[in-house]
Design a protein around this motif. Sequence first.
Motif, PDB file in Angstrom:
ATOM      1  N   VAL A   1       0.869  -1.176   0.000  1.00 37.73           N
ATOM      2  CA  VAL A   1       0.000   0.000   0.000  1.00 37.73           C
ATOM      3  C   VAL A   1       0.905   1.225   0.000  1.00 37.73           C
ATOM      4  CG1 VAL A   1      -0.187   0.001   2.531  1.00 37.73           C
ATOM      5  CG2 VAL A   1      -1.958   1.116   1.150  1.00 37.73           C
ATOM      6  N   SER A   2       0.542   2.233  -0.792  1.00 33.55           N
ATOM      7  CA  SER A   2       1.425   3.386  -0.977  1.00 33.55           C
ATOM      8  C   SER A   2       0.701   4.693  -0.707  1.00 33.55           C
ATOM      9  CB  SER A   2       1.968   3.428  -2.416  1.00 33.55           C
ATOM     10  OG  SER A   2       2.716   2.280  -2.731  1.00 33.55           O
ATOM     11  N   ASN A   3       1.472   5.646  -0.222  1.00 31.39           N
ATOM     12  CA  ASN A   3       0.993   7.022  -0.098  1.00 31.39           C
ATOM     13  C   ASN A   3       1.740   7.872  -1.121  1.00 31.39           C
ATOM     14  OD1 ASN A   3      -0.389   9.298   1.610  1.00 31.39           O
ATOM     15  ND2 ASN A   3       1.716   9.971   1.316  1.00 31.39           N
TER      16      ASN A   3
ATOM     17  N   LEU B   1       0.355   1.336  -9.626  1.00 34.06           N
ATOM     18  CA  LEU B   1      -0.884   1.718  -8.961  1.00 34.06           C
ATOM     19  C   LEU B   1      -2.019   0.813  -9.433  1.00 34.06           C
ATOM     20  CD1 LEU B   1      -0.797   5.630  -9.278  1.00 34.06           C
ATOM     21  CD2 LEU B   1       0.401   4.153  -7.647  1.00 34.06           C
ATOM     22  N   LEU B   2      -2.648   0.092  -8.505  1.00 33.57           N
ATOM     23  CA  LEU B   2      -3.715  -0.839  -8.855  1.00 33.57           C
ATOM     24  C   LEU B   2      -5.105  -0.290  -8.549  1.00 33.57           C
ATOM     25  CD1 LEU B   2      -2.124  -4.184  -7.617  1.00 33.57           C
ATOM     26  CD2 LEU B   2      -1.837  -3.023  -9.808  1.00 33.57           C
ATOM     27  N   ASP B   3      -5.236   0.395  -7.426  1.00 38.75           N
ATOM     28  CA  ASP B   3      -6.553   0.933  -7.044  1.00 38.75           C
ATOM     29  C   ASP B   3      -6.353   2.050  -6.030  1.00 38.75           C
ATOM     30  OD1 ASP B   3      -9.284   1.235  -7.069  1.00 38.75           O
ATOM     31  OD2 ASP B   3      -9.732  -0.830  -6.463  1.00 38.75           O
ATOM     32  N   PHE B   4      -7.363   2.893  -5.908  1.00 44.40           N
ATOM     33  CA  PHE B   4      -7.323   4.056  -5.001  1.00 44.40           C
ATOM     34  C   PHE B   4      -8.121   3.728  -3.751  1.00 44.40           C
ATOM     35  CE2 PHE B   4      -8.960   8.274  -3.676  1.00 44.40           C
ATOM     36  CZ  PHE B   4      -7.780   9.001  -3.619  1.00 44.40           C
ATOM     37  N   ILE B   5      -7.564   4.053  -2.588  1.00 45.57           N
ATOM     38  CA  ILE B   5      -8.271   3.809  -1.333  1.00 45.57           C
ATOM     39  C   ILE B   5      -8.912   5.082  -0.801  1.00 45.57           C
ATOM     40  CG2 ILE B   5      -8.015   3.132   1.086  1.00 45.57           C
ATOM     41  CD1 ILE B   5      -5.860   1.177   0.266  1.00 45.57           C
ATOM     42  N   ARG B   6      -8.106   6.144  -0.667  1.00 49.06           N
ATOM     43  CA  ARG B   6      -8.637   7.399  -0.104  1.00 49.06           C
ATOM     44  C   ARG B   6      -7.686   8.542  -0.421  1.00 49.06           C
ATOM     45  NH1 ARG B   6      -5.526   8.968   4.146  1.00 49.06           N
ATOM     46  NH2 ARG B   6      -4.349   7.325   5.264  1.00 49.06           N
ATOM     47  N   PRO B   7      -8.168   9.784  -0.309  1.00 47.73           N
ATOM     48  CA  PRO B   7      -7.274  10.935  -0.501  1.00 47.73           C
ATOM     49  C   PRO B   7      -6.280  11.052   0.652  1.00 47.73           C
ATOM     50  CG  PRO B   7      -9.595  11.560  -0.688  1.00 47.73           C
ATOM     51  CD  PRO B   7      -9.563  10.195  -0.094  1.00 47.73           C
ATOM     52  N   GLU B   8      -5.188  11.749   0.403  1.00 49.99           N
ATOM     53  CA  GLU B   8      -4.241  12.051   1.470  1.00 49.99           C
ATOM     54  C   GLU B   8      -4.928  12.958   2.485  1.00 49.99           C
ATOM     55  OE1 GLU B   8       0.441  12.993   1.624  1.00 49.99           O
ATOM     56  OE2 GLU B   8      -0.729  14.554   0.624  1.00 49.99           O
TER      57      GLU B   8
ATOM     58  N   GLU C   1      -5.290   4.823  10.961  1.00 48.39           N
ATOM     59  CA  GLU C   1      -5.791   4.918   9.589  1.00 48.39           C
ATOM     60  C   GLU C   1      -4.910   4.117   8.622  1.00 48.39           C
ATOM     61  OE1 GLU C   1      -8.650   5.736   6.970  1.00 48.39           O
ATOM     62  OE2 GLU C   1      -8.666   6.244   9.101  1.00 48.39           O
ATOM     63  N   ILE C   2      -3.590   4.132   8.857  1.00 47.62           N
ATOM     64  CA  ILE C   2      -2.691   3.334   8.014  1.00 47.62           C
ATOM     65  C   ILE C   2      -2.976   1.851   8.192  1.00 47.62           C
ATOM     66  CG2 ILE C   2      -0.288   2.685   7.626  1.00 47.62           C
ATOM     67  CD1 ILE C   2       0.491   5.554   8.322  1.00 47.62           C
ATOM     68  N   GLN C   3      -3.267   1.433   9.418  1.00 43.99           N
ATOM     69  CA  GLN C   3      -3.635   0.041   9.660  1.00 43.99           C
ATOM     70  C   GLN C   3      -4.888  -0.327   8.864  1.00 43.99           C
ATOM     71  OE1 GLN C   3      -4.004   0.135  13.936  1.00 43.99           O
ATOM     72  NE2 GLN C   3      -1.926  -0.667  14.265  1.00 43.99           N
ATOM     73  N   ASN C   4      -5.843   0.602   8.830  1.00 45.48           N
ATOM     74  CA  ASN C   4      -7.072   0.362   8.063  1.00 45.48           C
ATOM     75  C   ASN C   4      -6.768   0.278   6.563  1.00 45.48           C
ATOM     76  OD1 ASN C   4      -8.681   0.413  10.367  1.00 45.48           O
ATOM     77  ND2 ASN C   4      -9.110   2.605  10.213  1.00 45.48           N
ATOM     78  N   ASP C   5      -5.893   1.156   6.093  1.00 45.12           N
ATOM     79  CA  ASP C   5      -5.509   1.148   4.681  1.00 45.12           C
ATOM     80  C   ASP C   5      -4.863  -0.186   4.312  1.00 45.12           C
ATOM     81  OD1 ASP C   5      -6.347   3.804   4.477  1.00 45.12           O
ATOM     82  OD2 ASP C   5      -4.335   4.594   4.840  1.00 45.12           O
ATOM     83  N   ALA C   6      -3.947  -0.635   5.157  1.00 47.25           N
ATOM     84  CA  ALA C   6      -3.244  -1.891   4.887  1.00 47.25           C
ATOM     85  C   ALA C   6      -4.220  -3.067   4.888  1.00 47.25           C
ATOM     86  CB  ALA C   6      -2.138  -2.108   5.915  1.00 47.25           C
ATOM     87  N   ALA C   7      -5.172  -3.048   5.815  1.00 50.02           N
ATOM     88  CA  ALA C   7      -6.161  -4.130   5.879  1.00 50.02           C
ATOM     89  C   ALA C   7      -7.025  -4.139   4.615  1.00 50.02           C
ATOM     90  CB  ALA C   7      -7.037  -3.962   7.116  1.00 50.02           C
ATOM     91  N   LYS C   8      -7.413  -2.948   4.131  1.00 45.79           N
ATOM     92  CA  LYS C   8      -8.212  -2.869   2.899  1.00 45.79           C
ATOM     93  C   LYS C   8      -7.418  -3.393   1.708  1.00 45.79           C
ATOM     94  CE  LYS C   8     -11.003   1.074   4.401  1.00 45.79           C
ATOM     95  NZ  LYS C   8     -11.278   2.528   4.221  1.00 45.79           N
TER      96      LYS C   8
END
Length: 325
Positions: free
Chosen positions: A255-257, A291-298, A310-317
Amino acid sequence: MNALLPRSIKVVTLGVAGDHSLRTDAPLPVGACAAIGSFDGVHVGHQHVIESAIAVARRKGVASAVICFDPHPQTFFHRDGKPFRLMTLSQQLRAFEAMGVDYAFVLSFDTHLSALTAEDFARLILRDYIKLSHVSAGFDFQFGKRGGGHAKDLVAFGEQLGFTTDILPCQTDTEGHKLSSSAVREALLAGDAKLATEILGRPQAYLGEVIHGAKQGRTIDFPTLNLTLGDYQRPRYGIYITQTALPDGRVINGVSNIGVRPTVGGDIELLETYLFDFSEEIYGQVVETALLDFIRPEAKFASFDEMKLEIQNDAAKARAWFQKM
């Protein structure tokens, strides 16, 4: 061997001197069939142009080729413009190679080349120097001084100078999306990584050397690989589901920012990637993150604890997204 570098395609760099003589670093085949264009992104529309040249080359029993430009003409004419590239030259070469192209003729785009008229370009570059038997191009291809030559002119010059041409019309997908580099850029600016992938025929990918960061991710158990964005088109700032290719050929989910990290007071654009189940030190190595898919804005968070959650949630998604694939 570095899996991120082209291996089998023959690359010939060409340039025009002030007296219009040719500079080249390798011998050229005679009678090749070439696709010509900037080919930034080597998207599906570009691929159709290149496939046209390959098909003619196979019928004739000669070498297939792509003619591209380095730097990109837009970079040459607008040196202070915003970053816009979709690919580095090495990424372009790998894409050409994957299509089975025999040669890549890389034209150095400089003052001398840009000063050639459309007729001189066709006569000197395409016929006299590269000695092409066929040229394929897109409907919007322009060439020569101030873009004075258009696709229809290429056809006329081919008839005069002895090479055949194939001009492909505007390409769209089944849903009517235009297959163009500008359409890819628009998708990226909107954070629509899936649409960018559809137009490109592959995910948008950022190639770069892993650099040292502030190492703040380690303090919250999310160490990251950091890449600068260089000349690449900036996508919408935010969190993306990604895959990162390493030089040894491994591809790691993550997962990337992409952005400036407002929570920590950042002011430098970076692509920061947390690789799942990976703990190796690879500073200084060149990697490629897709880049495969978008999760949320910065976003800017009130505290490090809130950001960590929030990063934990991003990684889980992201992990759940990969499990569904």
